[in-house]
Design a protein around this motif. Structure first.
Motif, PDB file in Angstrom:
ATOM      1  N   THR A   3     133.958 167.625  61.213  1.00 49.50           N
ATOM      2  CA  THR A   3     135.187 166.870  61.409  1.00 49.50           C
ATOM      3  C   THR A   3     134.909 165.751  62.395  1.00 49.50           C
ATOM      4  O   THR A   3     134.417 165.993  63.503  1.00 49.50           O
ATOM      5  N   VAL A   4     135.189 164.517  61.986  1.00 46.27           N
ATOM      6  CA  VAL A   4     134.971 163.342  62.827  1.00 46.27           C
ATOM      7  C   VAL A   4     136.305 162.632  63.000  1.00 46.27           C
ATOM      8  O   VAL A   4     136.892 162.164  62.019  1.00 46.27           O
ATOM      9  N   ASN A   5     136.783 162.592  64.237  1.00 41.72           N
ATOM     10  CA  ASN A   5     138.078 161.976  64.535  1.00 41.72           C
ATOM     11  C   ASN A   5     139.162 162.477  63.584  1.00 41.72           C
ATOM     12  O   ASN A   5     139.965 161.711  63.067  1.00 41.72           O
ATOM     13  N   GLY A   6     139.147 163.787  63.335  1.00 42.07           N
ATOM     14  CA  GLY A   6     140.178 164.418  62.528  1.00 42.07           C
ATOM     15  C   GLY A   6     139.959 164.373  61.024  1.00 42.07           C
ATOM     16  O   GLY A   6     140.737 164.938  60.272  1.00 42.07           O
ATOM     17  N   VAL A  13     125.383 167.140  58.950  1.00 39.27           N
ATOM     18  CA  VAL A  13     124.752 168.333  59.508  1.00 39.27           C
ATOM     19  C   VAL A  13     123.238 168.155  59.567  1.00 39.27           C
ATOM     20  O   VAL A  13     122.616 167.725  58.604  1.00 39.27           O
ATOM     21  N   GLY A  14     122.656 168.448  60.732  1.00 37.32           N
ATOM     22  CA  GLY A  14     121.218 168.335  60.922  1.00 37.32           C
ATOM     23  C   GLY A  14     120.779 167.013  61.521  1.00 37.32           C
ATOM     24  O   GLY A  14     119.655 166.895  61.991  1.00 37.32           O
ATOM     25  N   VAL A  33     130.777 160.184  72.825  1.00 38.91           N
ATOM     26  CA  VAL A  33     130.813 161.196  71.778  1.00 38.91           C
ATOM     27  C   VAL A  33     131.172 162.533  72.413  1.00 38.91           C
ATOM     28  O   VAL A  33     130.520 162.970  73.361  1.00 38.91           O
ATOM     29  N   GLU A  34     132.208 163.136  71.872  1.00 34.11           N
ATOM     30  CA  GLU A  34     132.608 164.471  72.292  1.00 34.11           C
ATOM     31  C   GLU A  34     132.324 165.410  71.130  1.00 34.11           C
ATOM     32  O   GLU A  34     132.689 165.120  69.995  1.00 34.11           O
ATOM     33  N   ARG A  35     131.644 166.513  71.406  1.00 32.92           N
ATOM     34  CA  ARG A  35     131.339 167.497  70.366  1.00 32.92           C
ATOM     35  C   ARG A  35     131.912 168.837  70.795  1.00 32.92           C
ATOM     36  O   ARG A  35     131.530 169.373  71.826  1.00 32.92           O
ATOM     37  N   ASN A  36     132.834 169.336  70.004  1.00 28.41           N
ATOM     38  CA  ASN A  36     133.468 170.629  70.269  1.00 28.41           C
ATOM     39  C   ASN A  36     134.028 170.706  71.688  1.00 28.41           C
ATOM     40  O   ASN A  36     133.923 171.722  72.360  1.00 28.41           O
ATOM     41  N   SER A  51     125.845 170.308  63.970  1.00 27.82           N
ATOM     42  CA  SER A  51     125.834 171.596  63.271  1.00 27.82           C
ATOM     43  C   SER A  51     127.046 171.728  62.365  1.00 27.82           C
ATOM     44  O   SER A  51     128.054 171.027  62.537  1.00 27.82           O
ATOM     45  N   GLU A  52     126.950 172.642  61.418  1.00 28.87           N
ATOM     46  CA  GLU A  52     128.063 172.947  60.515  1.00 28.87           C
ATOM     47  C   GLU A  52     129.306 173.288  61.342  1.00 28.87           C
ATOM     48  O   GLU A  52     129.223 173.991  62.346  1.00 28.87           O
ATOM     49  N   ASN A  53     130.447 172.762  60.942  1.00 30.02           N
ATOM     50  CA  ASN A  53     131.755 172.998  61.558  1.00 30.02           C
ATOM     51  C   ASN A  53     131.937 172.348  62.924  1.00 30.02           C
ATOM     52  O   ASN A  53     132.919 172.649  63.606  1.00 30.02           O
ATOM     53  N   ASP A  54     131.027 171.464  63.329  1.00 30.30           N
ATOM     54  CA  ASP A  54     131.229 170.739  64.576  1.00 30.30           C
ATOM     55  C   ASP A  54     132.446 169.838  64.446  1.00 30.30           C
ATOM     56  O   ASP A  54     132.762 169.329  63.358  1.00 30.30           O
ATOM     57  N   LYS A  55     133.105 169.621  65.584  1.00 30.05           N
ATOM     58  CA  LYS A  55     134.221 168.679  65.660  1.00 30.05           C
ATOM     59  C   LYS A  55     133.797 167.569  66.604  1.00 30.05           C
ATOM     60  O   LYS A  55     133.574 167.799  67.798  1.00 30.05           O
ATOM     61  N   LEU A  56     133.654 166.371  66.058  1.00 28.48           N
ATOM     62  CA  LEU A  56     133.240 165.216  66.838  1.00 28.48           C
ATOM     63  C   LEU A  56     134.410 164.267  67.047  1.00 28.48           C
ATOM     64  O   LEU A  56     135.207 164.043  66.132  1.00 28.48           O
ATOM     65  N   GLU A  57     134.481 163.736  68.242  1.00 27.96           N
ATOM     66  CA  GLU A  57     135.424 162.658  68.545  1.00 27.96           C
ATOM     67  C   GLU A  57     134.587 161.484  69.012  1.00 27.96           C
ATOM     68  O   GLU A  57     133.759 161.621  69.923  1.00 27.96           O
ATOM     69  N   LEU A  58     134.757 160.348  68.369  1.00 25.10           N
ATOM     70  CA  LEU A  58     134.041 159.120  68.727  1.00 25.10           C
ATOM     71  C   LEU A  58     135.027 158.177  69.378  1.00 25.10           C
ATOM     72  O   LEU A  58     136.047 157.838  68.773  1.00 25.10           O
ATOM     73  N   ILE A  59     134.736 157.772  70.601  1.00 22.76           N
ATOM     74  CA  ILE A  59     135.630 156.897  71.351  1.00 22.76           C
ATOM     75  C   ILE A  59     134.864 155.631  71.666  1.00 22.76           C
ATOM     76  O   ILE A  59     133.860 155.655  72.377  1.00 22.76           O
TER      77      ILE A  59
END
Length: 65
Positions: A3-6, A13-14, A33-36, A51-59
């Motif tokens: 998930t990237v910015n929702g 992945v990888g 970059v915020e990860r989880n 990784s699989e199921n990571d939640k990233l927020e890019l600001i």
């Protein structure tokens, strides 16, 4: 799936954070970059892999005045 910015995205992945940002043409010097829920330090972009199921927020920081 990541998930990237929702938004759900596949294919990340990888990849390192650097590779991911380069493929998006993101300005690495002006982005956080915020990860989880944890901020990834720019010095670690080359070492942290997505990784699989990571939640990233890019600001993105934009200058102006």
């Amino acid at each position: 799936m990541v998930t990237v910015n929702g938004q759900q995205e596949s294919g990340a992945v990888g990849q390192t954070i650097t590779d991911f940002l380069n493929k998006r043409d993101a300005p690495i010097d002006n982005i956080v970059v915020e990860r989880n829920g944890d901020i990834i330090h720019r010095a670690d972009f080359d070492h942290v892999k997505i990784s699989e199921n990571d939640k990233l927020e890019l600001i993105l920081f934009v200058g102006g005045g």
